[in-house]
Design an enzyme around this catalytic site. Structure first.
Site, mmCIF file in Angstrom:
data_model
loop_
_atom_site.group_PDB
_atom_site.id
_atom_site.type_symbol
_atom_site.label_atom_id
_atom_site.label_comp_id
_atom_site.label_asym_id
_atom_site.label_seq_id
_atom_site.Cartn_x
_atom_site.Cartn_y
_atom_site.Cartn_z
ATOM 1 C CB SER A 49 2.780 1.804 2.740
ATOM 2 O OG SER A 49 3.395 0.635 3.196
ATOM 3 C CB THR A 113 4.753 3.233 -1.769
ATOM 4 O OG1 THR A 113 4.825 2.803 -0.404
ATOM 5 C CG2 THR A 113 6.011 4.024 -2.113
ATOM 6 C CD GLU A 227 1.097 -11.036 -12.912
ATOM 7 O OE1 GLU A 227 -0.094 -11.373 -12.737
ATOM 8 O OE2 GLU A 227 1.959 -11.792 -13.393
ATOM 9 C CG HIS A 317 6.492 0.513 6.559
ATOM 10 N ND1 HIS A 317 6.769 -0.841 6.545
ATOM 11 C CD2 HIS A 317 5.643 0.737 5.520
ATOM 12 C CE1 HIS A 317 6.120 -1.403 5.549
ATOM 13 N NE2 HIS A 317 5.435 -0.478 4.905
#
Length: 470
Positions: A49, A113, A227, A317
């Site tokens: 990524s 990303t 989170e 991807h």
């Protein structure tokens, strides 16, 4: 979110409505322009990524695990930064001309990303200072979280609190866990101080109640870390201890804040947990996360005008999930192929993986019974069911990425430039051309041009990239 994931998610969405499913459509499949993207990294046939996100956000392909550098970097070598070439994202280019910018993800905001939107690192895993190698520390490399708080992004929402707090600070939501930083820095406070010192009305939030309380008219910068690590899967979100917003809700809030800028905005939205569902070999997770991404795209389309906003939906991807057999029309996509059985007389699922965790069950069955697992009566549509996999991986690694092309769907100004089969880095050039950003601006100065020099936002999904030209 490759083409197989899109197809399976489309069918699953339709079947959740009580239909056969094959006739269903996802919102980006209504976009008028589609292209196929070649995703390889400059040094790997099947990409990761970091390299792919760098490609479509900057317009420059690079190496496996590299963020924000071209291929002159040596992966994992900090010293090589000194001679390597940094590449800059559409986010950076937008900031340079006064556009508002944001990144929204369900993964950690320091994950590969989103990191490609603002960071430069020889190794994507250097998310906090605790992740840096001794060589990286000695040669002065800066971790990705620290780079984020020094960046001029206005809206950042996702997971990943642990990289922003010291290791001796208990996590506010998970008292049995703590921060990760070894340098003692409180990066959320540093982010707030930096914004407020610049006269920007900024807020940091960490739960759904605080998210809901945000007054977008009186908020110009927002950092939300919901989170300690990745955000919850959508199917588990309602069970979260502190509560957290959905991807669609975060997208809406981001656009409401960013669209106040008359010069337009650039927004990257990532449904990051589609990828994680595949890595875990749980097709149910990947499909439900894709449907959650669709809700975010629909919300974005409600809030922008595609006359002046380019919207691109793509993937960084592919994965190795397959959709096989000859199931009849309407057969449950998460179920067993209804006709025929395998040659060994045993049923099998429509969706399966080439490699990954699902091999454990297959391996145990062959050792114990000399045959594949018998899935008769097994609830293969259970939210935690792991599909069978063919190949075991070294040290029980998770499922890998796939090397096949991914689609890019586009609507809005210059969307027609996405056509045919292209290098993935082409997306970055299309976005910059459409938004009159970067070096290629001559077309924006022409009297007959439909674009203004300061115009246009973007949105990318599994990625949605949103580019607006207010």
């Amino acid at each position: 979110m490759d083409i197989i994931t899109t197809t399976a998610s489309r069918i699953y969405k339709g079947q959740l409505k009580g239909n056969t499913g094959e006739e269903e459509i996802l919102v980006w499949e209504t976009f008028p322009h589609v292209a196929l993207m070649k995703t390889y990294n400059t040094d790997y046939q099947v990409a990761d990524s970091a390299g792919t996100a760098t490609a479509f956000l900057t317009g420059s392909k690079t190496k496996f695990e590299v963020v924000g550098f071209d291929e002159t970097i040596e992966t994992g070598n900090c010293l090589s930064e000194r001679s390597a070439t940094k590449v800059y994202s559409i986010i950076d280019d937008g900031i340079a001309v006064g556009k508002s910018t944001g990144v929204v993800t369900t993964a950690r905001v320091t994950h590969a990303t989103p990191a490609a939107a603002y960071a430069h690192s020889p190794r994507r895993y250097w998310e906090s200072d605790a992740d840096l190698t001794e060589e990286a520390k000695m040669n002065g490399c800066i971790d990705i979280a620290a780079q984020l708080v020094q960046h001029d992004l206005q809206v950042v929402m996702g997971g990943g609190r642990k990289s922003f707090f010291p290791e001796n600070i208990t996590d506010i939501e998970n008292p049995e866990k703590s921060g990760k930083r070894k340098d003692g820095r409180f990066l959320t406070q540093e982010w707030l101080d930096r914004k407020r010192d610049a006269g920007i009305r900024a807020k940091y939030i960490w739960n759904e109640e605080e998210f809901d309380a945000i007054d977008v008219e009186n908020t110009d910068a927002l950092l939300g870390l919901f989170e300690r690590s990745h955000m919850q899967y959508e199917k588990n979100r309602a069970k979260d201890v502190a509560g957290e917003p959905s991807l669609a809700e975060m997208t809406e809030k981001a656009i409401q804040i960013l669209s106040k800028n008359e010069r337009g905005f650039v927004l990257l939205v990532e449904g990051g947990r589609i990828d994680h569902g595949h890595h875990e070999g749980v097709a149910h997770s990947a499909l439900t996360e894709t449907i959650a991404l669709e809700a975010a795209v629909e919300k974005a389309l409600e809030l922008v005008d595609t006359e002046d906003t380019l919207v691109i939906v793509t993937a960084d991807h592919a994965h190795v999930m397959s959709m096989a057999g000859y199931p009849t029309r309407g057969n449950p996509i998460l179920g067993l192929v209804d006709v025929p059985m395998g040659d060994d007389g045993l049923p099998y699922t429509t969706l399966a993986y080439m490699n990954g965790y699902g091999f454990r069950r297959v391996n145990e069955s062959f050792h114990e019974n000399g045959m594949r697992p018998n899935l008769t009566g097994v609830k293969t549509d259970d939210p935690s069911y792991i599909q069978d996999a063919l190949v075991p991986l070294y040290e029980d690694w998770e499922e890998t990425h796939g090397g096949q092309d991914v689609a890019a769907y586009a609507i809005g100004p210059m969307a027609h430039l996405l056509h045919g089969v292209q290098e993935q880095s082409y997306i970055g050039h299309v976005m910059k051309y459409a938004a009159c950003l970067g070096d290629n601006k001559d077309h924006c100065q022409n009297a007959g041009s439909i674009l203004a020099p300061a115009a246009l936002p973007i949105l990318l999904v599994s990625i949605i990239a949103l580019l607006s030209s207010s």
